[in-house]
Design a protein around this motif. Structure first.
Motif, PDB file in Angstrom:
ATOM      1  N   TYR A 345      29.655  39.452  52.699  1.00  0.00           N
ATOM      2  CA  TYR A 345      29.727  38.515  51.585  1.00  0.00           C
ATOM      3  C   TYR A 345      31.180  38.117  51.451  1.00  0.00           C
ATOM      4  O   TYR A 345      32.074  38.969  51.567  1.00  0.00           O
ATOM      5  N   GLN A 346      31.434  36.851  51.188  1.00  0.00           N
ATOM      6  CA  GLN A 346      32.816  36.399  51.230  1.00  0.00           C
ATOM      7  C   GLN A 346      33.594  36.625  49.949  1.00  0.00           C
ATOM      8  O   GLN A 346      34.773  36.301  49.855  1.00  0.00           O
ATOM      9  N   SER A 347      32.935  37.223  48.956  1.00  0.00           N
ATOM     10  CA  SER A 347      33.667  37.660  47.770  1.00  0.00           C
ATOM     11  C   SER A 347      32.807  38.643  46.986  1.00  0.00           C
ATOM     12  O   SER A 347      31.585  38.724  47.190  1.00  0.00           O
ATOM     13  N   ALA A 348      33.440  39.385  46.108  1.00  0.00           N
ATOM     14  CA  ALA A 348      32.717  40.327  45.262  1.00  0.00           C
ATOM     15  C   ALA A 348      31.814  39.538  44.307  1.00  0.00           C
ATOM     16  O   ALA A 348      30.725  39.979  43.940  1.00  0.00           O
ATOM     17  N   GLU A 349      32.276  38.342  43.944  1.00  0.00           N
ATOM     18  CA  GLU A 349      31.497  37.464  43.069  1.00  0.00           C
ATOM     19  C   GLU A 349      30.168  37.111  43.744  1.00  0.00           C
ATOM     20  O   GLU A 349      29.104  37.196  43.130  1.00  0.00           O
TER      21      GLU A 349
END
Lengths: 773, 219
Positions: A345-349
């Motif tokens: 996933y490209q961010s924790a968001e």
């Protein structure tokens, strides 16, 4: 003897190096001659240092000291230490706080429960374990990072209130969470699926917020997640995790890198510059994995192995460990755990939103990795790496392994020293094994190998010696010494030391430890016996061969010294085979030991006995060679056994017998060439056989045949050298080949050819001499 | 003859089965709650501090008190003092001793209890007094190392030869006396002395090197 012996002789008496017959002659005189006795008195006088120390006791000892005083003081101290947590005397004083008790001892410091007076609230106060001389830079970083963390205000982040210094001790205070940690929670097994997803979603939200603020956690693990009484997680220790800096691994123990189980591959590889928000995404995935299965994605009995798994192995699917885990959650989890950060996933968001979709019963975005892709990935994971690539991977691994070793030593020390040493030793063994394994993967590149070792051998030596400090009698320790000896033996000491001596010293130490563990091979533990036999064989092998690992200190053959080790090794192997006659490893060990024994007695002039002895090794190795999982080394040893047999026969002028043995060796070389991929060794095998043939023919005055064999020897070596151009052993063989050619040409009267061969020989000798520096 | 020599090297090797630490200082440093280590620590190093107090005219009860406190400070210093690359083990010992004494006096002043025995304490709180104490503790460290070395050597040689060394070196008897008493030949007494002391010296050197190494590693 009636006159007084000279000083040298007296010293020999004192040292015990005098022969017993000489001693017998001298003893009556020495027992009565006052002059000699007084000379011995002087010669054996205490060395100054010991004398001084011995006198210290007499000079300063105070008669009034009594054991009961000691007992009283010790009792008082013990009592104090029991009360340590309760007594303010032992709690630090920090202005503005009232410190109440110790909550926890950690690698980095002590956490106290305290009352913050002006804000009138309970806080957790963490004090760094620095002395008064803390590294300025380190303190600065600590300050900066703690202040950055203090900016974070989030429902699921433990707030940092205050950062400061009190009496040279650095501290910070943070919210006190009454509850437990995720680590403790997981000790009761995995969480129910929804609860796990909910908790990880909250953690993702907290981390997404922190990333927005520009702060990366870098050390997410269950111990850093506090869980309150409502079951809500609170992330703590933000940005405090320091990277392990390769450069100062020897001075600073990487205390803060705790378990590598939750670490991202880029962290495990020590790629400091690649550590970022996506490393946190990985670690959140590892947390999800742990909450679903009750165990981290990677774990093994030692941290070095774990690190290697993190770097190289795919995780076991959570559903294998807990079939109740849904496919979607598994997909989310494995996507976080991708080795390549671009595939996560490209961010924790993004991760947070995905978990939210899952919890709301909506379809998730990530697609499970299908079987063919898995297979393809596996193939990519184990490519036949080109030389430099392997060396990079290897040096990274060694680097991390060494720093991990220190980390283990540092953290385990706090728990239980003994256990710590054991763990550290197992790791050290793994490290050395890995170094060797990686080195063998470097194709035909003895130079790269040596360069690699330059970096690590010294570190390894330091660790080894430090680990040996307690004189521990331990099989792991002994094996470490054997391996170190082998490393020095094979690669020399790039640090410029006397590799020959170092190899020997390490091997001797190993044999000593085994002797203590298993005097005369009397242990009942099969593992110990196997390792002991190996250590004996390796030491003997070292002693009886000449070698130039370290050309400044060449080692001459010492066959007589090798004999007792070989005899003991043979005994142990035979004893082991009685209980386990089909064990191939032991058969191989026995064959090699016998081969060594035969070569030693051959060197000592017992040619016929040597010839007879080696036949047993040949029989064993022929059988091993025919087994279905025969290894290259079975062939190589068989080949050298035939050559040894031939040499023994040759020396006692049984030329026909010798020829027969050399023919057999040639057959083995051919079989080897057919069965295994072609390497420098393939050609080198032939060169040995041709060399022996050439000598055989020369002895029989068959010059054309001899010439042909020397030419074949030269061709084989040329081919080997195209595959491994820098190998000194091959170059050396080449010099021998040209020298043989020179000699035969001369005998044949072809002086010009002889001159040419001689020139070639000298060129190689010159190359060898130059490259020595 | 050569192989005989080698066999001796393995079978008579200096492998000791004990896991004795190279020094109590390091043991306490590693675990400051090991009661056994503390007892031995008090007996060795505490004794030195106690003697130091008495030599500086403290009453036995006060000396005991000071000893106890300095020992605790010492242990605390050992655990927290940071390693500096230019410091040797001995340098470190010196430094922590100084720190411990300083700590001790600072605390005492804070408690304002000091005035009662002010005169005596002044005796202790001087540069000379502190140098004296650090020397005493360093000496004790040397003695301890020597004792461990002796123990290790004693384990691996014949009791008779050990006795010979002890009597001639510590009890300072003559070679002839020892020979008579132990029923040995005079040359054997001297060669025992020579060889034992050589082994001890080698062991001492090894132990010192080890403490340096552990110290560096654990720092």
């Amino acid at each position: 003897m009636s006159h007084c012996p000279n000083d040298n002789l007296l010293i020999e008496v004192l040292q015990g190096t005098i022969s017993s017959s000489d001693l017998q002659d001298l003893e009556p005189h020495l027992s009565h001659c006052k002059a000699c006795q007084s000379r011995m008195e002087t010669l054996s006088a205490q060395t100054e240092t010991i004398k001084t120390v011995l006198n210290l006791d007499h000079e300063t000892s105070h008669p009034q000291w009594e054991t009961r005083i000691a007992d009283r003081i010790a009792a008082a101290i013990a009592e104090n230490s029991l009360k340590r947590t309760a007594k303010t005397e032992f709690l630090p004083a920090v202005a503005g706080y009232q410190i109440e008790s110790i909550i926890a001892h950690g690698g980095m410091g002590i956490v106290y429960l305290a009352h913050q007076i002006n804000a009138d609230r309970k806080v957790a106060l963490k004090m760094m374990l620095y002395g008064q001389q803390a590294d300025v830079e380190e303190v600065q970083r600590f300050q900066i990072e703690a202040q950055a963390a203090a900016k974070l205000t989030h429902q699921y982040i433990v707030p940092v209130f205050d950062v400061g210094v009190s009496e040279d001790q650095h501290y910070f205070s943070m919210g006190y969470i009454s509850g437990t940690s995720l680590k403790e929670l997981l000790q009761n097994g995995p969480l129910p699926e929804r609860e796990a997803a909910e908790m990880i979603r909250k953690i993702s939200a907290a981390i997404a917020y922190a990333h927005e603020e520009g702060i990366v956690h870098r050390d997410l693990k269950p111990g850093n997640i506090l869980v309150d009484h409502h079951g809500d997680p609170h992330v703590t220790d933000f940005g405090l995790a320091k990277q392990v800096n390769r450069d100062d691994q020897l001075t600073k123990t990487g205390q803060v890198i705790g378990t590598p189980s939750f670490m991202s591959p880029e962290q495990a590889r020590g790629q400091v510059y690649e550590i970022g928000p996506l490393s946190d995404v990985y670690s959140i995935g590892a947390l999800l994995y742990a909450t679903l299965t009750g165990r981290p994605p990677f774990q093994s009995d030692n941290a070095v192995k774990t690190i290697m798994q993190v770097i190289e192995d795919p995780p076991v699917s959570p559903r294998v460990l807990n079939p109740q885990v849904s496919r979607d959650l598994e997909t989310i989890c494995l996507k976080c755990l991708e080795k390549n950060s671009a595939s996560r996933y490209q961010s924790a968001e993004e991760l947070k939103l995905e978990l939210k979709r899952y919890l709301e019963g909506l379809p998730i975005l990530a697609r499970p990795v299908s079987a063919p892709v898995k297979l393809w990935r596996w193939c990519v994971r184990k490519p036949a790496l080109a030389g430099m690539m392997v060396s990079v991977v290897a040096s990274l691994l060694i680097g991390t392994a060494v720093s991990t070793y220190f980390a283990i030593l540092a953290t385990e020390r706090a728990e239980r020293a003994d256990e710590g040493i054991r763990v550290a030793l197992t790791s050290l063994e793994t490290i050395i094994e890995t170094v060797q394994m990686k080195l063998y993967q470097v194709p035909g590149a003895s130079k790269i190998r040596r360069d690699l070792l330059k970096v690590t051998l010294k570190d390894l030596e330091n660790i080894t010696r430090a680990a040996d400090y307690a004189n521990r009698i331990d099989r792991n320790m002994a094996n470490v010494f054997v391996d170190m000896g082998v490393l020095y033996h094979e690669y020399g000491d790039a640090g410029g030391g006397n590799a020959s001596l170092k190899a020997k010293a390490n091997m001797l130490r190993a044999v000593e430890i085994f002797e203590a563990l298993s005097p005369g091979g009397s242990s009942t533990d099969q593992n110990i016996l196997e390792d002991q036999a190996r250590a004996l064989r390796i030491l003997a092998d070292y002693l009886q061969n000449e070698h130039w690992i370290d050309e400044a200190h060449p080692h001459q053959r010492e066959p007589a010294k090798a004999l007792p080790y070989l005899i003991q090794g043979t005994k142990i192997c035979r004893q082991l085979l009685r209980d386990d006659p089909d064990n191939q490893e032991i058969q191989f060990e026995l064959a090699r030991t016998i081969k060594g024994y035969s070569q030693a007695i051959d060197d000592l002039g017992e040619r016929d006995k040597a010839f007879e002895t080696i036949q047993e090794a040949i029989v064993l190795l022929e059988t091993l060679k025919e087994s279905k999982d025969a290894r290259e080394s079975f062939y190589n040893n068989l080949l050298s056994s035939y050559i040894a047999a031939g040499d023994a026969a040759h020396a006692s002028k049984k030329n026909d017998v010798a020829y027969e043995q050399f023919q057999k060796a040639l057959e083995v070389a051919e079989e080897y060439a057919i069965r295994f991929p072609v390497t420098a060794t393939t050609h080198d095998n032939f060169s040995w056989c041709h060399e022996r043939m050439a000598i055989h023919w020369r002895q029989l005055k068959n010059l054309p045949e001899s010439l042909a064999s020397f030419q074949k020897m030269q061709t084989s070596l040329e081919q080997a050298l195209t595959l491994d151009p820098e190998d000194r052993m091959l170059k050396d063989g080449m010099a021998v080949a040209y020298d043989g050619l020179r000699c035969v040409y001369q005998l044949m009267g072809q002086n010009e050819d002889a001159l040419e061969a001689r020139k070639k020989r000298d060129e190689i000798e010159a190359w060898l001499a130059v490259s020595r520096e | 003859m050569q192989s005989g020599f080698y066999q001796r090297r393995i079978f008579m090797s200096d492998v000791s089965t004990s896991q004795t630490h190279v020094s109590l200082l390091l043991r306490i440093r590693e675990n400051d709650r090991d009661p056994e280590a503390w007892n031995a620590f008090v007996n060795r190093y505490g004794r030195r501090i106690y003697e130091w107090c008495l030599n500086r005219k403290l009453q036995p009860a006060d000396a005991e008190d000071v000893t106890q406190n300095v020992l605790i400070k010492l242990a605390r210093q050992m655990g927290s003092f940071e390693y500096q690359s230019n410091l040797t083990f001995r340098g470190w010992l010196r430094r922590i001793t100084e720190n411990a004494i300083t700590d001790f006096f600072r605390e005492l002043r804070a408690e304002k209890r000091a005035s009662e025995i002010q005169a005596e304490l002044d005796q202790l709180d001087s540069a000379i007094a502190q140098a004296d104490l650090t020397t005493r503790l360093c000496d004790e460290f040397d003695l301890e190392i020597l004792d461990i070395a002796k123990q290790r050597v004693k384990q691996r040689i014949e009791p008779q030869r050990w006795k010979a060394w002890e009597q001639i070196s510590i009890e300072q008897k003559s070679g002839q006396e020892v020979a008579d008493e132990l029923g040995m030949l005079v040359p054997t007494v001297y060669s025992s002395r020579y060889q034992v002391q050589k082994m001890i010296a080698a062991e001492v050197e090894k132990l010192q090197e080890c403490s340096e190494q552990i110290f560096r590693l654990n720092s």
